[in-house]
Design a protein around this motif. Structure first.
Motif, PDB file in Angstrom:
ATOM      1  N   THR A 154       1.056   9.045   3.483  1.00  0.00           N
ATOM      2  CA  THR A 154       1.899   8.604   4.604  1.00  0.00           C
ATOM      3  C   THR A 154       1.110   7.727   5.566  1.00  0.00           C
ATOM      4  O   THR A 154       1.600   6.687   6.023  1.00  0.00           O
ATOM      5  CB  THR A 154       2.467   9.825   5.340  1.00  0.00           C
ATOM      6  N   VAL A 155      -0.116   8.110   5.872  1.00  0.00           N
ATOM      7  CA  VAL A 155      -0.950   7.335   6.790  1.00  0.00           C
ATOM      8  C   VAL A 155      -1.281   5.969   6.198  1.00  0.00           C
ATOM      9  O   VAL A 155      -1.158   4.928   6.869  1.00  0.00           O
ATOM     10  CB  VAL A 155      -2.238   8.108   7.124  1.00  0.00           C
ATOM     11  N   VAL A 156      -1.694   5.945   4.943  1.00  0.00           N
ATOM     12  CA  VAL A 156      -2.107   4.684   4.312  1.00  0.00           C
ATOM     13  C   VAL A 156      -0.935   3.703   4.254  1.00  0.00           C
ATOM     14  O   VAL A 156      -1.073   2.522   4.610  1.00  0.00           O
ATOM     15  CB  VAL A 156      -2.675   4.951   2.906  1.00  0.00           C
ATOM     16  N   LEU A 157       0.229   4.162   3.837  1.00  0.00           N
ATOM     17  CA  LEU A 157       1.384   3.269   3.731  1.00  0.00           C
ATOM     18  C   LEU A 157       1.862   2.815   5.114  1.00  0.00           C
ATOM     19  O   LEU A 157       2.281   1.665   5.279  1.00  0.00           O
ATOM     20  CB  LEU A 157       2.523   3.973   2.990  1.00  0.00           C
ATOM     21  N   GLY A 190       3.565  -0.767   7.221  1.00  0.00           N
ATOM     22  CA  GLY A 190       4.464  -0.286   8.262  1.00  0.00           C
ATOM     23  C   GLY A 190       4.943  -1.362   9.211  1.00  0.00           C
ATOM     24  O   GLY A 190       6.107  -1.369   9.617  1.00  0.00           O
ATOM     25  N   GLY A 191       4.067  -2.287   9.588  1.00  0.00           N
ATOM     26  CA  GLY A 191       4.455  -3.333  10.528  1.00  0.00           C
ATOM     27  C   GLY A 191       5.585  -4.200   9.990  1.00  0.00           C
ATOM     28  O   GLY A 191       6.557  -4.486  10.690  1.00  0.00           O
ATOM     29  N   VAL A 203       0.190   5.491  16.284  1.00  0.00           N
ATOM     30  CA  VAL A 203       0.953   6.660  16.731  1.00  0.00           C
ATOM     31  C   VAL A 203       1.789   7.215  15.577  1.00  0.00           C
ATOM     32  O   VAL A 203       1.830   8.433  15.336  1.00  0.00           O
ATOM     33  CB  VAL A 203       1.847   6.297  17.925  1.00  0.00           C
ATOM     34  N   LEU A 204       2.462   6.331  14.848  1.00  0.00           N
ATOM     35  CA  LEU A 204       3.300   6.767  13.735  1.00  0.00           C
ATOM     36  C   LEU A 204       2.466   7.364  12.609  1.00  0.00           C
ATOM     37  O   LEU A 204       2.870   8.342  11.972  1.00  0.00           O
ATOM     38  CB  LEU A 204       4.123   5.591  13.217  1.00  0.00           C
ATOM     39  N   ALA A 205       1.299   6.775  12.356  1.00  0.00           N
ATOM     40  CA  ALA A 205       0.432   7.317  11.314  1.00  0.00           C
ATOM     41  C   ALA A 205      -0.072   8.711  11.699  1.00  0.00           C
ATOM     42  O   ALA A 205      -0.116   9.620  10.854  1.00  0.00           O
ATOM     43  CB  ALA A 205      -0.744   6.375  11.074  1.00  0.00           C
ATOM     44  N   GLY A 206      -0.454   8.880  12.969  1.00  0.00           N
ATOM     45  CA  GLY A 206      -0.889  10.191  13.424  1.00  0.00           C
ATOM     46  C   GLY A 206       0.218  11.227  13.325  1.00  0.00           C
ATOM     47  O   GLY A 206      -0.015  12.371  12.901  1.00  0.00           O
ATOM     48  N   TYR A 207       1.421  10.825  13.713  1.00  0.00           N
ATOM     49  CA  TYR A 207       2.548  11.755  13.594  1.00  0.00           C
ATOM     50  C   TYR A 207       2.812  12.095  12.132  1.00  0.00           C
ATOM     51  O   TYR A 207       3.027  13.266  11.777  1.00  0.00           O
ATOM     52  CB  TYR A 207       3.810  11.147  14.205  1.00  0.00           C
ATOM     53  N   GLY A 208       2.824  11.075  11.269  1.00  0.00           N
ATOM     54  CA  GLY A 208       3.082  11.324   9.856  1.00  0.00           C
ATOM     55  C   GLY A 208       2.059  12.268   9.239  1.00  0.00           C
ATOM     56  O   GLY A 208       2.410  13.111   8.407  1.00  0.00           O
ATOM     57  N   PHE A 209       0.802  12.141   9.664  1.00  0.00           N
ATOM     58  CA  PHE A 209      -0.251  13.015   9.133  1.00  0.00           C
ATOM     59  C   PHE A 209       0.019  14.469   9.501  1.00  0.00           C
ATOM     60  O   PHE A 209      -0.020  15.364   8.647  1.00  0.00           O
ATOM     61  CB  PHE A 209      -1.609  12.566   9.681  1.00  0.00           C
ATOM     62  N   LEU A 210       0.315  14.717  10.778  1.00  0.00           N
ATOM     63  CA  LEU A 210       0.549  16.089  11.226  1.00  0.00           C
ATOM     64  C   LEU A 210       1.872  16.639  10.702  1.00  0.00           C
ATOM     65  O   LEU A 210       1.962  17.798  10.288  1.00  0.00           O
ATOM     66  CB  LEU A 210       0.527  16.140  12.752  1.00  0.00           C
ATOM     67  N   ALA A 211       2.913  15.801  10.719  1.00  0.00           N
ATOM     68  CA  ALA A 211       4.222  16.269  10.299  1.00  0.00           C
ATOM     69  C   ALA A 211       4.275  16.561   8.807  1.00  0.00           C
ATOM     70  O   ALA A 211       5.083  17.380   8.364  1.00  0.00           O
ATOM     71  CB  ALA A 211       5.286  15.234  10.664  1.00  0.00           C
ATOM     72  N   ALA A 212       3.429  15.894   8.011  1.00  0.00           N
ATOM     73  CA  ALA A 212       3.387  16.188   6.582  1.00  0.00           C
ATOM     74  C   ALA A 212       2.945  17.628   6.338  1.00  0.00           C
ATOM     75  O   ALA A 212       3.475  18.317   5.456  1.00  0.00           O
ATOM     76  CB  ALA A 212       2.441  15.212   5.877  1.00  0.00           C
ATOM     77  N   THR A 233       2.274  15.046  -8.490  1.00  0.00           N
ATOM     78  CA  THR A 233       0.890  14.576  -8.571  1.00  0.00           C
ATOM     79  C   THR A 233       0.246  14.580  -7.191  1.00  0.00           C
ATOM     80  O   THR A 233       0.402  13.637  -6.421  1.00  0.00           O
ATOM     81  CB  THR A 233       0.826  13.150  -9.160  1.00  0.00           C
ATOM     82  N   ALA A 234      -0.426  15.658  -6.851  1.00  0.00           N
ATOM     83  CA  ALA A 234      -1.271  15.745  -5.648  1.00  0.00           C
ATOM     84  C   ALA A 234      -0.559  15.318  -4.371  1.00  0.00           C
ATOM     85  O   ALA A 234      -1.165  14.765  -3.472  1.00  0.00           O
ATOM     86  CB  ALA A 234      -2.538  14.916  -5.844  1.00  0.00           C
ATOM     87  N   GLY A 235       0.729  15.564  -4.273  1.00  0.00           N
ATOM     88  CA  GLY A 235       1.440  15.261  -3.032  1.00  0.00           C
ATOM     89  C   GLY A 235       1.672  13.785  -2.775  1.00  0.00           C
ATOM     90  O   GLY A 235       1.876  13.393  -1.625  1.00  0.00           O
ATOM     91  N   ILE A 236       1.652  12.954  -3.791  1.00  0.00           N
ATOM     92  CA  ILE A 236       1.907  11.519  -3.608  1.00  0.00           C
ATOM     93  C   ILE A 236       3.418  11.326  -3.468  1.00  0.00           C
ATOM     94  O   ILE A 236       4.148  11.259  -4.468  1.00  0.00           O
ATOM     95  CB  ILE A 236       1.347  10.699  -4.781  1.00  0.00           C
ATOM     96  N   GLU A 237       3.886  11.263  -2.231  1.00  0.00           N
ATOM     97  CA  GLU A 237       5.318  11.181  -1.957  1.00  0.00           C
ATOM     98  C   GLU A 237       5.579  10.060  -0.947  1.00  0.00           C
ATOM     99  O   GLU A 237       5.580  10.287   0.260  1.00  0.00           O
ATOM    100  CB  GLU A 237       5.829  12.520  -1.432  1.00  0.00           C
ATOM    101  N   PRO A 238       5.816   8.835  -1.411  1.00  0.00           N
ATOM    102  CA  PRO A 238       5.962   7.698  -0.501  1.00  0.00           C
ATOM    103  C   PRO A 238       7.224   7.745   0.354  1.00  0.00           C
ATOM    104  O   PRO A 238       7.323   7.011   1.334  1.00  0.00           O
ATOM    105  CB  PRO A 238       5.984   6.490  -1.448  1.00  0.00           C
ATOM    106  N   MET A 239       8.189   8.586   0.017  1.00  0.00           N
ATOM    107  CA  MET A 239       9.415   8.633   0.812  1.00  0.00           C
ATOM    108  C   MET A 239       9.145   9.092   2.247  1.00  0.00           C
ATOM    109  O   MET A 239       9.877   8.746   3.160  1.00  0.00           O
ATOM    110  CB  MET A 239      10.450   9.552   0.165  1.00  0.00           C
ATOM    111  N   PHE A 240       8.072   9.842   2.462  1.00  0.00           N
ATOM    112  CA  PHE A 240       7.803  10.374   3.794  1.00  0.00           C
ATOM    113  C   PHE A 240       7.470   9.259   4.786  1.00  0.00           C
ATOM    114  O   PHE A 240       7.867   9.316   5.951  1.00  0.00           O
ATOM    115  CB  PHE A 240       6.674  11.404   3.732  1.00  0.00           C
TER     116      PHE A 240
END
Length: 286
Positions: free
Chosen positions: A253-256, A261-262, A188-197, A113-120
């Motif tokens: 990934t960014v939203v979660l 994340g904290g 920083v982690l959200a930015g990385y997760g966005f690009l790495a996805a 479903t539209a790339g909804i993958e919370p494991m990332f």
């Protein structure tokens, strides 16, 4: 005359209540093992681009089992090197198993479903805390376990393991692992997760795209064209087929990461401190 004053030292044990957890650092053997497994993975992904037009290998059906066998051996080498150089014990390995099982359980949620993958997002945070060595192993083992859970075993599985290993390892290589905390770290982690996805999706496209040359399309792989021309075709293929899926994965990934994340980082660091026995009793002179 008063007695001469003598220095008094307090020899009572003082334990630091909240030692700061550090990412598990790489030693020379860990670096060598990761370099070897990464070089093997790059060769596995890229060799079809350089194969001759008459190559009879079809869709990694012949090379994938060999790559998988070699990957398992190299993963054991990475774990052994990281444990021996960091001083970690069985608790750390057990935590790897728990995180891998959790990630595997998260993968089926939203699959298809539209790339909804919370494991990332879990892999990003875990790689940040565990460091690049254990992070690579965690990503690979998680993908292997999830493939067994979902029935997704096939020639593509070793390539998924490699791509997820790199994805998780990259989070462990981000700067500021010992100093950056709070909202800044989450950004920083959200930015990385966005690009790495997107990088993960691109890598997996590369694993299958060279074997789709039967498609009568200007974005299909052409074994008679030079590498630069095929790379242009590959970019067009990614934009046309997987951009929407990769964007969904990146956004989730960014939203979660920014919302939960904290809390998860604190829990992971607390577990790492206990697994690594990073709370020694010290005697401070006064």
């Amino acid at each position: 005359m008063s007695a001469p004053e003598t220095a008094v030292h307090d020899c009572r044990p003082h334990s630091r209540p909240h030692p700061q957890a550090r990412a598990i650092r790489l030693g020379p053997r860990s670096v060598a093992a990761l370099a070897l497994v990464s070089a093997t993975g790059v060769a596995g992904f890229a060799w079809p681009l350089f194969a001759g037009p008459g190559s009879q290998v079809s869709a990694h059906a012949q090379d994938a089992p060999w790559l998988f066998a070699g990957l398992l051996v190299l993963l054991v080498a990475v774990v052994a090197a990281t444990i021996s150089e960091s001083g970690l014990g069985p608790k750390a390995v057990a935590m790897l198993g728990v995180l891998a099982a959790t990630g595997a359980a998260l993968r089926p949620i939203g699959a298809g479903t539209a790339g909804i993958e919370p494991m990332f997002f879990l892999m990003v945070l875990s790689g940040r805390v565990l460091g690049p060595g254990f992070g690579f192993v965690l990503g690979s083992v998680t993908m292997f376990a999830s493939a067994l859970l979902t029935g997704g075993v096939g020639p593509w599985m070793p390539f998924q393991m490699l791509a997820m290993g790199w994805f998780t390892m990259g989070a462990g290589l981000l700067p500021g692992a010992d100093r950056l905390r709070g909202r800044g770290e989450l950004l920083v982690l959200a930015g990385y997760g966005f690009l790495a996805a997107f990088a993960y999706g691109t890598a997996m496209n590369l694993a299958g795209w060279p074997f789709m040359d039967a498609l009568a399309s200007n974005v299909a792989f052409d074994p008679h064209s030079a590498v630069p021309a095929n790379l242009a075709r590959f970019l067009a293929y990614c934009l046309a087929t997987s951009l929407g899926w990769d964007l969904g994965r990146a956004v989730v990934t960014v939203v979660l990461t920014l919302t939960v994340g904290g809390t998860l980082l604190k829990a992971l660091r607390r577990a790492t401190r206990r697994a690594a026995f990073e709370s020694p009793v010290t005697f401070d002179p006064r």
